[in-house]
Design a protein around this motif. Structure first.
Motif, PDB file in Angstrom:
ATOM      1  N   SER A 243       0.804  -1.256   0.044  1.00 30.14           N
ATOM      2  CA  SER A 243       0.162  -0.268   0.468  1.00 30.14           C
ATOM      3  C   SER A 243       0.791   1.358  -0.054  1.00 30.14           C
ATOM      4  O   SER A 243       0.651   2.356  -0.656  1.00 30.14           O
ATOM      5  CB  SER A 243      -1.015   0.444   0.949  1.00 30.14           C
ATOM      6  N   ARG A 244       2.040   1.352   0.838  1.00 33.24           N
ATOM      7  CA  ARG A 244       2.600   2.302   0.668  1.00 33.24           C
ATOM      8  C   ARG A 244       3.166   3.157  -0.813  1.00 33.24           C
ATOM      9  O   ARG A 244       3.420   3.931  -1.346  1.00 33.24           O
ATOM     10  CB  ARG A 244       3.655   2.317   2.169  1.00 33.24           C
ATOM     11  N   GLU A 245       3.880   1.445  -1.486  1.00 36.12           N
ATOM     12  CA  GLU A 245       4.960   1.538  -2.407  1.00 36.12           C
ATOM     13  C   GLU A 245       3.773   1.941  -3.460  1.00 36.12           C
ATOM     14  O   GLU A 245       4.147   2.640  -4.174  1.00 36.12           O
ATOM     15  CB  GLU A 245       5.193   0.402  -3.131  1.00 36.12           C
ATOM     16  N   ARG A 250       1.469   6.910  -6.803  1.00 35.99           N
ATOM     17  CA  ARG A 250       0.977   7.841  -7.102  1.00 35.99           C
ATOM     18  C   ARG A 250       1.126   9.291  -6.278  1.00 35.99           C
ATOM     19  O   ARG A 250       1.162   9.648  -8.127  1.00 35.99           O
ATOM     20  CB  ARG A 250      -0.874   7.614  -6.683  1.00 35.99           C
ATOM     21  N   LEU A 251       1.792   9.459  -6.291  1.00 31.98           N
ATOM     22  CA  LEU A 251       2.536  10.441  -4.948  1.00 31.98           C
ATOM     23  C   LEU A 251       3.078  11.093  -6.250  1.00 31.98           C
ATOM     24  O   LEU A 251       3.765  12.069  -6.543  1.00 31.98           O
ATOM     25  CB  LEU A 251       3.087  10.712  -3.967  1.00 31.98           C
ATOM     26  N   LEU A 256       5.673  14.289 -10.859  1.00 31.12           N
ATOM     27  CA  LEU A 256       5.985  14.938 -12.080  1.00 31.12           C
ATOM     28  C   LEU A 256       5.199  15.596 -13.192  1.00 31.12           C
ATOM     29  O   LEU A 256       5.537  16.128 -13.882  1.00 31.12           O
ATOM     30  CB  LEU A 256       6.384  13.161 -12.870  1.00 31.12           C
ATOM     31  N   GLU A 257       4.063  15.340 -13.106  1.00 29.53           N
ATOM     32  CA  GLU A 257       2.746  16.168 -13.757  1.00 29.53           C
ATOM     33  C   GLU A 257       2.833  17.298 -13.585  1.00 29.53           C
ATOM     34  O   GLU A 257       2.838  18.576 -13.886  1.00 29.53           O
ATOM     35  CB  GLU A 257       1.773  14.897 -13.913  1.00 29.53           C
ATOM     36  N   ARG A 270       1.168  16.741   0.392  1.00 23.06           N
ATOM     37  CA  ARG A 270       2.504  18.005   0.944  1.00 23.06           C
ATOM     38  C   ARG A 270       3.001  17.394   1.767  1.00 23.06           C
ATOM     39  O   ARG A 270       4.789  17.060   1.776  1.00 23.06           O
ATOM     40  CB  ARG A 270       2.592  19.471   1.073  1.00 23.06           C
ATOM     41  N   ARG A 271       2.924  16.558   3.214  1.00 28.54           N
ATOM     42  CA  ARG A 271       2.824  16.287   4.363  1.00 28.54           C
ATOM     43  C   ARG A 271       3.856  14.913   3.718  1.00 28.54           C
ATOM     44  O   ARG A 271       4.920  14.341   4.099  1.00 28.54           O
ATOM     45  CB  ARG A 271       1.407  15.793   5.295  1.00 28.54           C
ATOM     46  N   HIS A 272       2.740  14.316   2.660  1.00 23.34           N
ATOM     47  CA  HIS A 272       3.062  12.614   2.502  1.00 23.34           C
ATOM     48  C   HIS A 272       4.715  13.205   2.096  1.00 23.34           C
ATOM     49  O   HIS A 272       5.592  11.884   1.910  1.00 23.34           O
ATOM     50  CB  HIS A 272       2.391  12.106   1.907  1.00 23.34           C
ATOM     51  N   ALA A 273       4.261  13.563   0.645  1.00 20.85           N
ATOM     52  CA  ALA A 273       5.675  14.050  -0.055  1.00 20.85           C
ATOM     53  C   ALA A 273       7.117  14.790   1.211  1.00 20.85           C
ATOM     54  O   ALA A 273       8.022  13.710   1.002  1.00 20.85           O
ATOM     55  CB  ALA A 273       5.193  15.426  -0.614  1.00 20.85           C
ATOM     56  N   ASP A 274       7.374  14.805   1.598  1.00 17.96           N
ATOM     57  CA  ASP A 274       8.022  15.862   2.618  1.00 17.96           C
ATOM     58  C   ASP A 274       8.359  13.820   3.224  1.00 17.96           C
ATOM     59  O   ASP A 274       9.671  13.886   3.583  1.00 17.96           O
ATOM     60  CB  ASP A 274       7.368  16.811   4.247  1.00 17.96           C
ATOM     61  N   LYS A 275       7.274  13.751   3.726  1.00 15.55           N
ATOM     62  CA  LYS A 275       7.655  12.217   4.371  1.00 15.55           C
ATOM     63  C   LYS A 275       8.241  10.917   4.018  1.00 15.55           C
ATOM     64  O   LYS A 275       9.576  11.081   4.397  1.00 15.55           O
ATOM     65  CB  LYS A 275       6.493  11.725   5.793  1.00 15.55           C
ATOM     66  N   TRP A 276       7.925  11.217   3.146  1.00 18.48           N
ATOM     67  CA  TRP A 276       7.923   9.489   2.596  1.00 18.48           C
ATOM     68  C   TRP A 276       9.580   9.735   1.268  1.00 18.48           C
ATOM     69  O   TRP A 276      10.013   9.193   0.946  1.00 18.48           O
ATOM     70  CB  TRP A 276       6.992   8.736   1.651  1.00 18.48           C
ATOM     71  N   LEU A 277       9.133  10.640   0.697  1.00 21.20           N
ATOM     72  CA  LEU A 277      10.281  11.243  -0.690  1.00 21.20           C
ATOM     73  C   LEU A 277      11.491  11.757   0.160  1.00 21.20           C
ATOM     74  O   LEU A 277      12.867  12.054  -0.329  1.00 21.20           O
ATOM     75  CB  LEU A 277       9.363  12.049  -2.017  1.00 21.20           C
TER      76      LEU A 277
END
Length: 311
Positions: A243-245, A250-251, A256-257, A270-277
């Protein structure tokens, strides 16, 4: 109708309103009304309630002395009907509440070594998936070994007592777990039965390999609860990873788009982008997006013959 809790707690009282006399839930309630009399603490409801509470406390002390101190507040209750203290000792509540230290009921310190109450469940069930075959009506047997009574470690003293006194509770727990199977067995002819075996108190689950092999030779399927829990935990961990992958892919596609700046400041993405990426991966995706846009702008435009004729 305004009511208060009656300080005298008389279940059958003819002075109460007939509506209150007829309803068991309100049997200790009395109706009240406004009065022009001057308030006086002596004889007031507050005073009577305090006297009644003091009497309950006095009876509690007397009850403890009568039992020579072998009482526990967690197992005691004041019976409002008989106006007496009662104690119903249930060691399961001790284990559930993680009791430790001095136990007034047992009269000694609880064992600091902790364990659990283990038991085996033998189930027999009709194989409905074999209907219409040569094996229709086959009944299989399975033994689930090492089931736990408590969800957490408990003092071994409590475990030993529960192993002796709480077998009815274990049976009820298993009956509730297999409620659906037992319902269809009773009313729809889908045979199902269970049996509790080998209730014991242990610090950790013990396994009898020779007994397991003997049961397997007799056609009984053997399953250990700890193995099932471990397998379920691994499956759950794998589902979370997948699920995380999927969420990360998706993020990244969204970045990219549209780019990182397209995400709202306090949005979940945005929070997920900062945390995961992290900043490095975000910068890499932004560079890839800009390069993609540049290639798109520099791509030559192909004109058709129809466009030339129109011009």
């Amino acid at each position: 109708m305004a009511t208060i809790h009656c300080p005298y707690e008389k279940k059958e009282c003819k002075l109460k309103h007939e509506y209150l006399q007829e309803h068991g839930v309100l049997r200790y309630e009395c109706e009240v009304h406004m009065t022009e009399e001057e308030y006086c603490y002596e004889g007031s409801v507050e005073h009577i309630l305090k006297l009644h509470d003091d009497e309950i406390r006095r009876q509690e002390v007397s009850f403890g002395l009568q039992k020579k101190g072998r009482v526990c507040r967690e197992h005691m209750r004041f019976n409002r009907d008989t106006l007496e203290w009662e104690m119903n000792y249930d060691p399961y509540d001790c284990g559930r509440n993680r009791c430790a230290g001095m136990c007034p009921v047992l009269g000694h310190e609880l064992d600091k070594k902790r364990g659990n109450v283990f038991y085996d469940v033998k189930i027999s069930y009709l194989r409905n998936d074999l209907n219409g075959t040569l094996f229709e009506g086959q009944v299989d047997t399975r033994i689930i070994k090492g089931k736990k009574l408590f969800d957490h470690p408990v003092s071994m003293d409590i475990c030993k007592i529960c192993a002796r006194l709480c077998q009815d509770r274990i049976k009820e727990k298993v009956r509730n777990h297999y409620f659906t199977e037992l319902f269809f067995s009773e009313y729809h002819g889908r045979y199902f039965s269970f049996e509790i075996q080998n209730v014991r108190a242990e610090r950790r689950e013990s396994r009898d390999l020779m007994q397991d092999l003997e049961d397997i030779r007799n056609g009984i399927q053997i399953v250990h609860a700890s193995d099932m829990e471990k397998r379920d935990s691994e499956n759950k961990r794998e589902r979370r990873r997948q699920s995380r992958e999927s969420a990360v892919r998706r993020l990244e596609k969204k970045l990219l788009e549209n780019g990182y700046e397209s995400l709202e400041e306090y949005s979940t993405d945005r929070r997920h982008a900062d945390k995961w990426l992290g900043p490095e991966r975000i910068a890499e995706l932004e560079q890839m997006r800009q390069l993609k846009e540049k290639e798109k702008k520099e791509q030559p435009v192909q004109l058709s013959l129809f466009d030339l004729e129109v011009s």
